[in-house]
Design a protein around this motif. Structure first.
Motif, PDB file in Angstrom:
ATOM      1  N   GLN A  20      -5.770  -3.501   7.638  1.00 11.89           N
ATOM      2  CA  GLN A  20      -6.147  -2.094   7.538  1.00 11.89           C
ATOM      3  C   GLN A  20      -6.243  -1.668   6.081  1.00 11.89           C
ATOM      4  OE1 GLN A  20      -6.860  -0.346  10.424  1.00 11.89           O
ATOM      5  NE2 GLN A  20      -6.585  -2.367  11.339  1.00 11.89           N
ATOM      6  N   GLY A  21      -7.053  -0.634   5.811  1.00 13.45           N
ATOM      7  CA  GLY A  21      -7.141  -0.098   4.466  1.00 13.45           C
ATOM      8  C   GLY A  21      -8.231  -0.760   3.645  1.00 13.45           C
ATOM      9  N   ASN A  22      -8.439  -0.234   2.462  1.00 14.84           N
ATOM     10  CA  ASN A  22      -9.447  -0.734   1.542  1.00 14.84           C
ATOM     11  C   ASN A  22      -8.813  -1.011   0.192  1.00 14.84           C
ATOM     12  OD1 ASN A  22     -11.784  -0.272   3.352  1.00 14.84           O
ATOM     13  ND2 ASN A  22     -11.242   1.884   3.083  1.00 14.84           N
ATOM     14  N   LEU A  23      -9.518  -1.775  -0.619  1.00 13.09           N
ATOM     15  CA  LEU A  23      -9.054  -2.005  -1.982  1.00 13.09           C
ATOM     16  C   LEU A  23      -9.053  -0.677  -2.733  1.00 13.09           C
ATOM     17  CD1 LEU A  23     -10.924  -5.317  -2.861  1.00 13.09           C
ATOM     18  CD2 LEU A  23      -8.463  -5.042  -2.571  1.00 13.09           C
ATOM     19  N   ILE A  24      -7.984  -0.407  -3.451  1.00 16.75           N
ATOM     20  CA  ILE A  24      -7.874   0.835  -4.216  1.00 16.75           C
ATOM     21  C   ILE A  24      -7.681   0.498  -5.693  1.00 16.75           C
ATOM     22  CG2 ILE A  24      -6.961   2.176  -2.285  1.00 16.75           C
ATOM     23  CD1 ILE A  24      -4.179   1.784  -3.422  1.00 16.75           C
ATOM     24  N   ALA A  25      -7.961   1.462  -6.551  1.00 19.19           N
ATOM     25  CA  ALA A  25      -7.821   1.269  -7.993  1.00 19.19           C
ATOM     26  C   ALA A  25      -7.314   2.563  -8.609  1.00 19.19           C
ATOM     27  CB  ALA A  25      -9.155   0.848  -8.617  1.00 19.19           C
ATOM     28  N   GLY A  26      -7.106   2.573  -9.924  1.00 19.21           N
ATOM     29  CA  GLY A  26      -6.621   3.753 -10.630  1.00 19.21           C
ATOM     30  C   GLY A  26      -7.057   3.718 -12.076  1.00 19.21           C
ATOM     31  N   ASN A  27      -6.608   4.703 -12.826  1.00 29.55           N
ATOM     32  CA  ASN A  27      -6.947   4.770 -14.245  1.00 29.55           C
ATOM     33  C   ASN A  27      -6.104   3.789 -15.048  1.00 29.55           C
ATOM     34  OD1 ASN A  27      -8.795   6.887 -13.780  1.00 29.55           O
ATOM     35  ND2 ASN A  27      -7.118   8.397 -13.826  1.00 29.55           N
ATOM     36  N   GLN A  28      -6.749   3.087 -15.955  1.00 31.33           N
ATOM     37  CA  GLN A  28      -6.058   2.106 -16.772  1.00 31.33           C
ATOM     38  C   GLN A  28      -5.329   2.771 -17.930  1.00 31.33           C
ATOM     39  OE1 GLN A  28      -8.552  -1.072 -18.109  1.00 31.33           O
ATOM     40  NE2 GLN A  28      -9.119  -1.732 -16.037  1.00 31.33           N
ATOM     41  N   SER A  29      -4.187   2.189 -18.268  1.00 28.35           N
ATOM     42  CA  SER A  29      -3.444   2.643 -19.441  1.00 28.35           C
ATOM     43  C   SER A  29      -4.068   2.030 -20.693  1.00 28.35           C
ATOM     44  CB  SER A  29      -1.979   2.220 -19.321  1.00 28.35           C
ATOM     45  OG  SER A  29      -1.875   0.804 -19.406  1.00 28.35           O
ATOM     46  N   SER A  30      -3.510   2.372 -21.852  1.00 23.87           N
ATOM     47  CA  SER A  30      -4.020   1.816 -23.106  1.00 23.87           C
ATOM     48  C   SER A  30      -3.821   0.312 -23.183  1.00 23.87           C
ATOM     49  CB  SER A  30      -3.323   2.499 -24.291  1.00 23.87           C
ATOM     50  OG  SER A  30      -1.903   2.323 -24.189  1.00 23.87           O
ATOM     51  N   GLN A  31      -2.884  -0.208 -22.384  1.00 22.22           N
ATOM     52  CA  GLN A  31      -2.660  -1.657 -22.328  1.00 22.22           C
ATOM     53  C   GLN A  31      -3.507  -2.335 -21.246  1.00 22.22           C
ATOM     54  OE1 GLN A  31       0.074   0.519 -22.333  1.00 22.22           O
ATOM     55  NE2 GLN A  31       0.328   0.278 -24.568  1.00 22.22           N
ATOM     56  N   GLY A  32      -4.373  -1.561 -20.601  1.00 19.47           N
ATOM     57  CA  GLY A  32      -5.226  -2.135 -19.568  1.00 19.47           C
ATOM     58  C   GLY A  32      -4.534  -2.319 -18.235  1.00 19.47           C
ATOM     59  N   GLN A  33      -3.440  -1.610 -17.990  1.00 19.68           N
ATOM     60  CA  GLN A  33      -2.677  -1.732 -16.756  1.00 19.68           C
ATOM     61  C   GLN A  33      -2.972  -0.574 -15.817  1.00 19.68           C
ATOM     62  OE1 GLN A  33       1.307  -1.813 -18.363  1.00 19.68           O
ATOM     63  NE2 GLN A  33       1.349  -4.057 -18.400  1.00 19.68           N
ATOM     64  N   VAL A  34      -2.843  -0.841 -14.527  1.00 21.20           N
ATOM     65  CA  VAL A  34      -2.989   0.171 -13.492  1.00 21.20           C
ATOM     66  C   VAL A  34      -1.737   0.143 -12.618  1.00 21.20           C
ATOM     67  CG1 VAL A  34      -4.312   0.947 -11.498  1.00 21.20           C
ATOM     68  CG2 VAL A  34      -5.500  -0.009 -13.475  1.00 21.20           C
ATOM     69  N   TRP A  35      -1.095   1.296 -12.431  1.00 18.34           N
ATOM     70  CA  TRP A  35       0.097   1.387 -11.594  1.00 18.34           C
ATOM     71  C   TRP A  35      -0.265   2.134 -10.308  1.00 18.34           C
ATOM     72  CZ3 TRP A  35       4.726  -0.906 -12.801  1.00 18.34           C
ATOM     73  CH2 TRP A  35       4.835  -1.418 -14.093  1.00 18.34           C
ATOM     74  N   LEU A  36      -0.037   1.494  -9.172  1.00 22.35           N
ATOM     75  CA  LEU A  36      -0.310   2.091  -7.861  1.00 22.35           C
ATOM     76  C   LEU A  36       1.009   2.180  -7.100  1.00 22.35           C
ATOM     77  CD1 LEU A  36      -3.496  -0.015  -7.014  1.00 22.35           C
ATOM     78  CD2 LEU A  36      -3.433   2.321  -7.907  1.00 22.35           C
ATOM     79  N   ARG A  37       1.239   3.331  -6.476  1.00 16.49           N
ATOM     80  CA  ARG A  37       2.532   3.568  -5.845  1.00 16.49           C
ATOM     81  C   ARG A  37       2.326   4.243  -4.490  1.00 16.49           C
ATOM     82  NH1 ARG A  37       7.907   4.950  -8.009  1.00 16.49           N
ATOM     83  NH2 ARG A  37       8.973   6.407  -6.606  1.00 16.49           N
ATOM     84  N   GLY A  38       3.066   3.807  -3.492  1.00 20.07           N
ATOM     85  CA  GLY A  38       3.010   4.399  -2.169  1.00 20.07           C
ATOM     86  C   GLY A  38       4.408   4.527  -1.602  1.00 20.07           C
ATOM     87  N   GLY A  39       4.600   5.453  -0.650  1.00 20.01           N
ATOM     88  CA  GLY A  39       5.912   5.659  -0.063  1.00 20.01           C
ATOM     89  C   GLY A  39       5.842   5.743   1.454  1.00 20.01           C
ATOM     90  N   TRP A  40       6.898   5.303   2.123  1.00 18.67           N
ATOM     91  CA  TRP A  40       6.967   5.323   3.582  1.00 18.67           C
ATOM     92  C   TRP A  40       8.367   5.759   3.994  1.00 18.67           C
ATOM     93  CZ3 TRP A  40       4.951   1.553   0.556  1.00 18.67           C
ATOM     94  CH2 TRP A  40       3.583   1.302   0.690  1.00 18.67           C
ATOM     95  N   GLN A  41       8.445   6.399   5.137  1.00 24.27           N
ATOM     96  CA  GLN A  41       9.727   6.864   5.665  1.00 24.27           C
ATOM     97  C   GLN A  41      10.215   5.893   6.731  1.00 24.27           C
ATOM     98  OE1 GLN A  41      11.052   9.633   4.261  1.00 24.27           O
ATOM     99  NE2 GLN A  41      12.980   9.372   5.352  1.00 24.27           N
ATOM    100  N   ILE A  42      11.389   5.330   6.535  1.00 22.55           N
ATOM    101  CA  ILE A  42      11.971   4.369   7.470  1.00 22.55           C
ATOM    102  C   ILE A  42      12.997   5.083   8.344  1.00 22.55           C
ATOM    103  CG2 ILE A  42      13.238   2.192   7.704  1.00 22.55           C
ATOM    104  CD1 ILE A  42      10.448   1.921   6.531  1.00 22.55           C
ATOM    105  N   PRO A  43      12.968   4.895   9.666  1.00 20.62           N
ATOM    106  CA  PRO A  43      13.929   5.563  10.558  1.00 20.62           C
ATOM    107  C   PRO A  43      15.368   5.260  10.165  1.00 20.62           C
ATOM    108  CG  PRO A  43      12.186   4.495  11.816  1.00 20.62           C
ATOM    109  CD  PRO A  43      12.018   4.049  10.394  1.00 20.62           C
ATOM    110  N   THR A  44      16.249   6.204  10.416  1.00 16.60           N
ATOM    111  CA  THR A  44      17.656   6.035  10.040  1.00 16.60           C
ATOM    112  C   THR A  44      18.349   4.946  10.831  1.00 16.60           C
ATOM    113  OG1 THR A  44      18.230   7.792  11.603  1.00 16.60           O
ATOM    114  CG2 THR A  44      17.869   8.434   9.309  1.00 16.60           C
ATOM    115  N   ASP A  45      17.829   4.651  12.051  1.00 21.24           N
ATOM    116  CA  ASP A  45      18.456   3.593  12.847  1.00 21.24           C
ATOM    117  C   ASP A  45      18.018   2.210  12.408  1.00 21.24           C
ATOM    118  OD1 ASP A  45      15.874   3.869  13.675  1.00 21.24           O
ATOM    119  OD2 ASP A  45      16.313   3.958  15.817  1.00 21.24           O
TER     120      ASP A  45
END
Length: 318
Positions: free
Chosen positions: A243-268
């Motif tokens: 599922q999903g597609n390739l994603i990208a972002g803006n490069q830093s001055s060092q040519g790096q891209v940081w991608l971040r995602g979050g998910w909620q895990i059940p307490t049990d």
């Protein structure tokens, strides 16, 4: 008398070694406890050659109108197998002292150790065959997607055993498009042709895609899988497209891209967690601040599978 006393310690050592060896084999052959039992469908059947032999070769052919969105199979072979897809060796399982624990212990199938970013490649090692092993208890899963192509496709297997009753069971599917009917690969449900000879015709080997197997008879169907086989993996990891597609972002001055995602895990909590992903270029994967792995330059066609259960905690993860 002195000579017999001189050989007595050696005899005791050899006898002790044999007893310890027998004990280890009995331990190895216990039912694995850290793996799950495979739920085979009723359509999946054990197959064998028409004429008993120590080794046999079998092929399944199907056509794809276009590129496949996904494809997978699971296999249990009694005893050893080599899997080819369109003439390319994809997976291989050999008996090393023939322990039936395999995936449940520290000796997993080389291409099935999902905790080391395995993309279903093989790290073959020398091995020895033991005719009495129960390697069919281990079920291997293979992602076929990257090996499939439009038009004719061939799944080929070489099966061998130390006795003249080798057999194999395969279950799997190929998904041509998201809304198309899956193409079954299951033995017993689809046509698998067999031969006891490793043939070469017009410079084409028996596992090549364009090899003609029209004269090969259909496999002998032995019946459904009533025995228990085990695996760490589940077909739920394979029988759905990525599922999903390739994603990208803006490069830093060092040519790096940081991608971040979050998910909620059940307490049990959860019992098992996996992640499938692919990337372009050189990249690293982190989970909850833990560096999982670094990857060299890739073109986005290499699918990785990781078990990340030990990195998961209840609440939000990123």
């Amino acid at each position: 008398m002195e000579r017999s006393q001189r050989w007595l310690p050696l005899g005791l050592i050899l006898a002790l070694g044999l007893l310890l060896g027998s004990l280890m084999f009995s331990i190895w052959e216990k039912i694995p406890t850290s793996v799950e039992r495979v739920d085979w469908s009723k359509q999946a059947q054990w197959i064998a050659p028409q004429i008993p032999n120590y080794r046999f070769y079998t092929r399944n052919t199907f056509n794809l109108p276009d590129s496949a969105t996904a494809g997978w199979l699971r296999i249990s072979a009694d005893n050893q197998f080599i899997l080819y897809v369109n003439g390319r060796q994809v997976a291989r399982e050999n008996s090393v002292l023939s322990s039936s624990l395999g995936l449940g212990a520290t000796r997993p199938l080389p291409f099935q150790n999902v905790n080391e970013s395995i993309s279903y490649t093989l790290r073959a090692t020398p091995s020895f065959t033991l005719a009495s092993s129960n390697d069919w208890k281990l079920t291997a899963y293979v992602d076929l997607t990257r090996y499939l192509r439009p038009g004719k496709n061939v799944i080929a297997l070489e099966i061998q055993k130390g006795k003249t009753n080798p057999r194999v069971v395969v279950e799997g599917a190929v998904y041509p498009t998201d809304d198309a009917i899956p193409i079954s690969l299951s033995t017993g449900e689809t046509t698998w042709r067999v031969s006891n000879l490793s043939e070469t015709r017009q410079s084409l080997q028996w596992f090549d895609r364009d090899f003609s197997d029209e004269n090969w008879p259909e496999a002998k169907v032995l019946g459904s899988v009533r025995e228990a086989t085990y695996s760490r993996l589940s077909k739920n990891l394979f029988d759905r497209t990525l599922q999903g597609n390739l994603i990208a972002g803006n490069q830093s001055s060092q040519g790096q891209v940081w991608l971040r995602g979050g998910w909620q895990i059940p307490t049990d909590g959860i019992s098992r967690a996996y992640i499938r992903f692919a990337g372009q270029g050189a990249y690293s994967l982190l989970l909850n601040g833990n560096l999982i792995n670094n990857y060299r330059t890739e073109n986005g066609n290499q699918l990785h599978l990781l078990e990340v259960t030990k990195f998961i905690r209840s609440g939000k993860i990123h």
